[in-house]
Design an enzyme around this catalytic site. Structure first.
Site: not given
Ligand code: GDP
Length: 137
Positions: A9, A49, A57, A85, A91, A102, A112, A115, A126
């Site tokens: 990212k 996304y 968010f 993962r 996350t 991370r 973070n 992805h 994807e």
């Molecule tokens: P991942 O699969 O670990 O990337 O997590 P998710 O699929 O749940 O979320 C996708 C992405 O959305 C995350 O990697 C974060 O960049 C973002 N994200 C998730 N939860 C939050 C949150 O509570 N706040 C913000 N700003 N971004 C979030």
């Protein structure tokens, strides 16, 4: 043998840790089948996304993902989806296990570092989103 999609990212690209992150994959048995650096458009980020469109968010996430270039890669290996993962960590970097990408390279849940596809089915979609057959043969 599986394939999964990784995105380094904008925060991690800006920090100059592309090589260090790609090394985590190669050092842990994942081959880089394809990779490229690019700037996402707003439309790209919203489409990628789309599953999170209703989340509070979503706009912050899209703003962040277009804030600078990213590096997208196809990782290949045994259990590539789960292995990536595991290497990424939780996350929220504050909750990520020591030694994960991370934990080592990310500041917070908004920025973070990486992805990774969360299922084999999403991985296939994807990968198609970013790579043509010619780039992946
Ligand atoms: P991942 O699969 O670990 O990337 O997590 P998710 O699929 O749940 O979320 C996708 C992405 O959305 C995350 O990697 C974060 O960049 C973002 N994200 C998730 N939860 C939050 C949150 O509570 N706040 C913000 N700003 N971004 C979030």
């Amino acid at each position: 043998m599986e394939r999964t999609l990784s995105i380094i990212k904008p925060d991690a690209v800006a920090k100059g840790v592309i090589g260090k992150i790609l090394d985590r994959f190669e050092s842990n048995g994942l081959k880089i089948a394809a990779t490229k650096k690019l700037q996402l458009t707003r439309q790209d980020a919203e489409a990628f996304y789309a599953i999170h469109r209703e989340r509070p968010f979503f706009n912050d996430l899209v703003d962040f993902m277009v804030s600078g270039p990213v590096v997208v890669s196809v990782l290949e290996g045994e259990n590539a989806v789960a292995k990536n993962r595991d290497l990424m960590g939780a996350t929220n970097p504050q909750e990520a296990a020591p030694g994960t990408i991370r934990a080592d390279f990310a500041e917070n849940i908004d920025a973070n570092a990486v992805h990774g596809s969360d299922s084999l089915e999403n991985a296939a979609n994807e990968i198609k989103f970013f790579f043509s057959g010619r780039e992946l043969s």
